[in-house]
Enzyme design. Structure first.
Site, PDB file in Angstrom:
ATOM      1  N   GLU A 363      -3.923   3.380   9.016  1.00 34.56           N
ATOM      2  CA  GLU A 363      -3.111   2.409   8.251  1.00 34.56           C
ATOM      3  C   GLU A 363      -3.053   2.799   6.763  1.00 34.56           C
ATOM      4  O   GLU A 363      -3.041   1.947   5.879  1.00 34.56           O
ATOM      5  CB  GLU A 363      -3.580   0.968   8.488  1.00 34.56           C
ATOM      6  CG  GLU A 363      -3.513   0.653   9.988  1.00 34.56           C
ATOM      7  CD  GLU A 363      -3.336  -0.784  10.359  1.00 34.56           C
ATOM      8  OE1 GLU A 363      -2.946  -1.586   9.500  1.00 34.56           O
ATOM      9  OE2 GLU A 363      -3.568  -1.100  11.541  1.00 34.56           O
TER      10      GLU A 363
HETATM   11  N1  CAA Z   1       6.493  -3.062   0.965  1.00 38.50           N
HETATM   12  C1  CAA Z   1       7.848  -3.056   0.912  1.00 38.50           C
HETATM   13  N2  CAA Z   1       8.580  -1.971   0.630  1.00 38.50           N
HETATM   14  C2  CAA Z   1       7.919  -0.828   0.403  1.00 38.50           C
HETATM   15  C3  CAA Z   1       6.520  -0.741   0.420  1.00 38.50           C
HETATM   16  C4  CAA Z   1       5.801  -1.913   0.714  1.00 38.50           C
HETATM   17  N3  CAA Z   1       4.467  -1.926   0.786  1.00 38.50           N
HETATM   18  N4  CAA Z   1       6.152   0.520   0.148  1.00 38.50           N
HETATM   19  C5  CAA Z   1       7.296   1.225  -0.051  1.00 38.50           C
HETATM   20  N5  CAA Z   1       8.351   0.400   0.101  1.00 38.50           N
HETATM   21  C6  CAA Z   1       9.760   0.730  -0.059  1.00 38.50           C
HETATM   22  C7  CAA Z   1      10.045   1.219  -1.467  1.00 38.50           C
HETATM   23  O1  CAA Z   1      10.267   0.133  -2.348  1.00 38.50           O
HETATM   24  C8  CAA Z   1      11.281   2.067  -1.241  1.00 38.50           C
HETATM   25  O2  CAA Z   1      12.413   1.243  -1.121  1.00 38.50           O
HETATM   26  P1  CAA Z   1      13.504   1.067  -2.345  1.00 38.50           P
HETATM   27  O3  CAA Z   1      13.981   2.457  -2.673  1.00 38.50           O
HETATM   28  O4  CAA Z   1      14.567   0.187  -1.782  1.00 38.50           O
HETATM   29  O5  CAA Z   1      12.744   0.450  -3.480  1.00 38.50           O
HETATM   30  C9  CAA Z   1      11.041   2.668   0.128  1.00 38.50           C
HETATM   31  O6  CAA Z   1      10.109   1.807   0.796  1.00 38.50           O
HETATM   32  C10 CAA Z   1      10.502   4.059   0.066  1.00 38.50           C
HETATM   33  O7  CAA Z   1       9.269   3.992  -0.618  1.00 38.50           O
HETATM   34  P2  CAA Z   1       8.685   5.156  -1.485  1.00 38.50           P
HETATM   35  O8  CAA Z   1       9.769   5.760  -2.329  1.00 38.50           O
HETATM   36  O9  CAA Z   1       7.504   4.613  -2.177  1.00 38.50           O
HETATM   37  O10 CAA Z   1       8.277   6.219  -0.350  1.00 38.50           O
HETATM   38  P3  CAA Z   1       7.269   7.426  -0.464  1.00 38.50           P
HETATM   39  O11 CAA Z   1       7.654   8.395   0.579  1.00 38.50           O
HETATM   40  O12 CAA Z   1       7.151   7.904  -1.873  1.00 38.50           O
HETATM   41  O13 CAA Z   1       5.810   6.809  -0.153  1.00 38.50           O
HETATM   42  C11 CAA Z   1       4.096   5.731   1.067  1.00 38.50           C
HETATM   43  C12 CAA Z   1       5.561   5.783   0.676  1.00 38.50           C
HETATM   44  C13 CAA Z   1       3.479   4.542   0.388  1.00 38.50           C
HETATM   45  C14 CAA Z   1       3.297   6.961   0.748  1.00 38.50           C
HETATM   46  C15 CAA Z   1       4.197   5.556   2.583  1.00 38.50           C
HETATM   47  O14 CAA Z   1       4.775   6.702   3.163  1.00 38.50           O
HETATM   48  C16 CAA Z   1       2.881   5.233   3.252  1.00 38.50           C
HETATM   49  O15 CAA Z   1       2.442   4.091   3.198  1.00 38.50           O
HETATM   50  N6  CAA Z   1       2.299   6.233   3.936  1.00 38.50           N
HETATM   51  C17 CAA Z   1       1.133   5.975   4.780  1.00 38.50           C
HETATM   52  C18 CAA Z   1       1.594   5.649   6.159  1.00 38.50           C
HETATM   53  C19 CAA Z   1       0.586   4.867   6.915  1.00 38.50           C
HETATM   54  O16 CAA Z   1      -0.023   3.927   6.417  1.00 38.50           O
HETATM   55  N7  CAA Z   1       0.449   5.226   8.179  1.00 38.50           N
HETATM   56  C20 CAA Z   1      -0.413   4.511   9.058  1.00 38.50           C
HETATM   57  C21 CAA Z   1       0.043   4.651  10.462  1.00 38.50           C
HETATM   58  S1  CAA Z   1      -0.082   3.193  11.407  1.00 38.50           S
HETATM   59  C22 CAA Z   1      -1.668   3.113  11.945  1.00 38.50           C
HETATM   60  O17 CAA Z   1      -2.556   3.784  11.515  1.00 38.50           O
HETATM   61  C23 CAA Z   1      -1.901   2.023  12.926  1.00 38.50           C
HETATM   62  C24 CAA Z   1      -3.024   2.195  13.843  1.00 38.50           C
HETATM   63  O18 CAA Z   1      -2.898   2.779  14.906  1.00 38.50           O
HETATM   64  C25 CAA Z   1      -4.312   1.568  13.549  1.00 38.50           C
END
Ligand code: CAA
Length: 380
Positions: A363
């Site tokens: 996550e």
């Molecule tokens: N809430 C709402 N919107 C969000 C957000 C949030 N928390 N985080 C990003 N966004 C939106 C941004 O605002 C953007 O939209 P706008 O252009 O309209 O403003 C869009 O999403 C793209 O965001 P970024 O430009 O920030 O994207 P990025 O590629 O630079 O980075 C990141 C995003 C935060 C690194 C994301 O890729 C991330 O969270 N990565 C980790 C993924 C993860 O947590 N994976 C877990 C897998 S699930 C799992 O593990 C479950 C399990 O089995 C236990």
């Protein structure tokens, strides 16, 4: 800030504590060794309402707040983090996502059985080449008018084989980047949907983690969650709440290891006295206790932020970042306090140490939490 736990929340905490001791503790070592899914226990947790804790009772859920959910997660995780991740994914990622963004028909068809525990859900974002970099989705959902054709592979999916309902993130319009991504509800048994091999893991071995393979799976359009292109935001918003569940899991792992180490230190003797009387051990216990208290405040604060309608992107990331580090540090110290016995399976702490590690990875890794927090604090 008021984190007083009310009478109802205390009852939920006690119910989860009792369940963990009576139902999860027996067999937890064997399930870990054999990578056995806790089928009976999950069924019972469904009956107790643990699988749809925050879902509105009109869809068969328990209608409780996030703080109650966190208290339950903490107690289950003290004993069996494999069971608690099954519960966390079903509650935070699947039920919450469907209830918040699904249509009425999707809620009736999918949320209701998930909230009661009649079915289990999985959240499918990660791919072989899209873990932290979640916008780089290679799985495609090609728009064919009234349906999508889904192709690709998902990795490290919790509840991979035990689930019946899968929320799958896939790219529909590559030219639009993350704005072209969709979230689709996929059912087990749909033609072309295969469950891949089970992962042989370091920790949380009782939960089943699989890859999933989609070969021309036909998904009706009514199974898309939200507007066309909402899938990435759906995943991010859902994970924001999910991180509170994993933070609570990490807190529980730490607290479980600490409680065992404290008890052991008051019984085990060395140099003519209980080892708790030696400053080397006392100071370890003090550090563990203090860190756990600090983690608990961050986890409860994130839950309160969500319940109070405040922005909780930073607070959930901070709670997970800190609590997962505390889980790692505390479990390592617990093994140290147990000494040679700590290295032996029957004393449980080695399992908690192995289980702790994943809380710094899934996550969103700790490094991703720092990215999220830095963006939030620098924007404000
Ligand atoms: N809430 C709402 N919107 C969000 C957000 C949030 N928390 N985080 C990003 N966004 C939106 C941004 O605002 C953007 O939209 P706008 O252009 O309209 O403003 C869009 O999403 C793209 O965001 P970024 O430009 O920030 O994207 P990025 O590629 O630079 O980075 C990141 C995003 C935060 C690194 C994301 O890729 C991330 O969270 N990565 C980790 C993924 C993860 O947590 N994976 C877990 C897998 S699930 C799992 O593990 C479950 C399990 O089995 C236990």
């Amino acid at each position: 800030m008021d984190f007083q736990i009310n009478e109802e929340q205390k009852m939920i905490q006690q119910a989860a504590r009792d369940f963990a001791q009576i139902e999860l503790f027996p067999g937890v070592i064997e399930r870990d060794e054999q990578q056995a899914f806790p089928e009976e226990q999950v069924k019972k947790m469904g009956e107790l309402g643990f699988l749809g804790m925050m879902v509105d009772p009109k869809y068969g859920g328990s209608g409780l707040d996030t703080l109650s959910y966190v208290l339950m997660m903490e107690e289950l995780s003290k004993v069996d983090a494999s069971s608690s991740v099954i519960v966390s994914v079903n509650n935070s990622l699947v039920c919450w996502g469907l209830e918040t963004f699904g249509t009425e028909a999707q809620k009736e068809k999918y949320l209701r059985p998930l909230a009661s525990g009649a079915k289990i859900g999985a959240f499918c974002l990660s791919e072989p080449e899209a873990g932290s970099d979640a916008t780089s989705q290679k799985t495609t959902a090609i728009d064919k008018g009234d349906h999508y054709i889904l192709n690709g592979t998902k990795n490290w999916i919790t509840n991979g084989n035990s689930a019946s309902v899968y929320l799958v993130i896939a790219q529909t319009h590559p030219e639009k980047g993350y704005k072209g991504i969709n979230a689709l509800i996929v059912e087990k048994g749909m033609p072309g949907f295969e469950i891949g091999p089970k992962e042989n893991k370091l920790g949380i071995r009782g939960s089943d983690t699989h890859s999933l393979i989609f070969n021309d799976v036909k998904i009706p359009k009514e199974n898309r969650i939200g507007e066309d292109g909402f899938g990435f935001k759906f995943a991010m918003k859902t994970l924001t709440g999910g991180r509170i569940g994993i933070a609570a899991q990490a807190l529980g792992i730490a607290a479980g290891a600490y409680e065992m180490a404290k008890e052991y230190a008051q019984q085990r003797k060395a140099f003519g006295t209980e080892i708790a009387n030696h400053q080397a051990i006392r100071f370890k216990l003090v550090d563990m206790h203090t860190q756990i208290e600090a983690a608990r405040l961050l986890v409860y604060k994130a839950a309160k932020d969500k319940d109070d309608g405040n922005d909780y992107v930073a607070s959930s990331a901070m709670a997970k970042l800190f609590a997962s580090q505390v889980a790692m540090d505390t479990t390592i110290e617990a093994v140290q306090i147990f000494g040679g016995n700590g290295f032996v399976k029957e004393y449980h702490v080695e399992r908690l140490m192995r289980d702790a590690k994943i809380t710094q990875i899934y996550e969103g890794t700790s490094e991703i939490q720092k990215m999220v927090i830095s963006r939030e604090i620098l924007r404000k």
